[in-house]
Scaffold this active site. Structure first.
Site, short mmCIF file in Angstrom:
data_model
loop_
_atom_site.label_atom_id
_atom_site.label_comp_id
_atom_site.label_asym_id
_atom_site.label_seq_id
_atom_site.Cartn_x
_atom_site.Cartn_y
_atom_site.Cartn_z
NE ARG A 128 73.66 84.95 114.72
CZ ARG A 128 72.68 85.85 114.70
NH1 ARG A 128 72.87 87.00 114.07
NH2 ARG A 128 71.52 85.63 115.28
NE ARG A 134 71.86 84.91 119.55
CZ ARG A 134 71.21 85.81 118.86
NH1 ARG A 134 71.87 86.80 118.28
NH2 ARG A 134 69.90 85.76 118.75
NE ARG A 146 66.22 83.74 116.93
CZ ARG A 146 67.52 83.68 116.59
NH1 ARG A 146 68.15 82.54 116.51
NH2 ARG A 146 68.17 84.81 116.33
P1 AMP Z 1 68.18 89.18 118.55
O1 AMP Z 1 69.59 89.23 119.06
O2 AMP Z 1 67.69 90.49 118.07
O3 AMP Z 1 67.98 88.08 117.53
O4 AMP Z 1 67.26 88.80 119.81
C1 AMP Z 1 67.41 87.59 120.49
C2 AMP Z 1 66.18 87.31 121.33
O5 AMP Z 1 66.02 88.34 122.31
C3 AMP Z 1 64.86 87.28 120.57
O6 AMP Z 1 64.59 86.02 119.99
C4 AMP Z 1 63.86 87.63 121.68
O7 AMP Z 1 63.64 86.53 122.53
C5 AMP Z 1 64.64 88.68 122.48
N1 AMP Z 1 64.43 90.06 121.97
C6 AMP Z 1 65.35 90.88 121.39
N2 AMP Z 1 64.81 92.05 121.07
C7 AMP Z 1 63.51 91.99 121.43
C8 AMP Z 1 62.42 92.88 121.34
N3 AMP Z 1 62.54 94.11 120.79
N4 AMP Z 1 61.21 92.48 121.83
C9 AMP Z 1 61.06 91.27 122.40
N5 AMP Z 1 62.05 90.37 122.50
C10 AMP Z 1 63.27 90.71 122.03
#
Ligand code: AMP
Length: 190
Positions: A128, A134, A146
């Site tokens: 991805r 990203r 992560r």
């Molecule tokens: P994602 O797109 O869901 O993989 O999120 C990307 C990044 O955004 C994560 O690695 C976190 O740094 C932040 N993030 C997204 N959702 C949350 C959440 N519910 N709580 C804390 N950080 C978040």
């Protein structure tokens, strides 16, 4: 009214399947990752604050994401329901979500977890990363962090919904269509 938490580690397919679900069931997609990336792109104060955490693969502070979700739930009083994608990621977020929904006369119908093993996740995220732009999908160390953060802080959120008898899981490996069919079987029963 269907309010679904689509759960799973980074790269499990939550975003892809959320898109399918909201289209079929006319729900609203609330992805905290997407909302944070939009704030970052717009250069807001919140976005700048979130950036430092996101770039390391760490969680953004609870208060930031909880506030965003509260606003979105309140802004959509006529929704058929919501798909929460990438939220809640901590127990504190899960508690805050329950409270926000309750204040709005709502509740979670089901948490559905997409199950994918770590090797497959890393492979998918790196793939991805080639197209997503990203930074957190392009570096193996950040990806590993992560997944570590997911196992330490987010995986326990499943227990929160198990205690409420709202947890179920589906296999997140196979074709997108087959996984979607498994999800629909669960959602049709809500
Ligand atoms: P994602 O797109 O869901 O993989 O999120 C990307 C990044 O955004 C994560 O690695 C976190 O740094 C932040 N993030 C997204 N959702 C949350 C959440 N519910 N709580 C804390 N950080 C978040």
């Amino acid at each position: 009214m269907k309010n679904i938490v689509l759960f799973g580690p980074p790269g499990a397919g939550k975003g892809t399947q959320s898109t399918n679900i909201i289209e079929k069931y006319a729900l609203i997609h609330l992805s905290t990752g997407d909302l944070l990336r939009a704030e970052k792109a717009a250069g807001t104060e919140l976005g700048l604050k979130a950036k430092e955490f996101m770039e390391k693969g760490d969680l953004v502070p609870d208060s930031v994401v909880i506030g965003m979700i509260e606003n979105k739930v309140k802004a959509n009083p006529d929704a058929n329901g919501f798909v929460f994608d990438g939220f809640p990621r901590t127990i504190a977020q899960a508690e805050a979500l329950d409270q926000t929904l309750q204040e709005n006369g709502l509740s979670i119908s089901k948490m559905i977890a997409l199950e994918v093993d770590d090797d497959e996740l890393i492979k998918r995220l790196l793939e991805r990363g080639k197209v997503s732009n990203r930074p957190d999908d392009q570096n193996e160390e950040i990806i590993a962090n992560r997944i570590k953060v997911y196992n330490a802080e987010t995986a326990p959120v499943a227990d929160f919904y198990k205690k409420q008898d709202k947890f179920t899981s589906v296999k997140g490996i196979g074709s997108i269509d087959d996984i979607f069919e498994s999800l629909c079987k669960v959602i049709d029963q809500l």
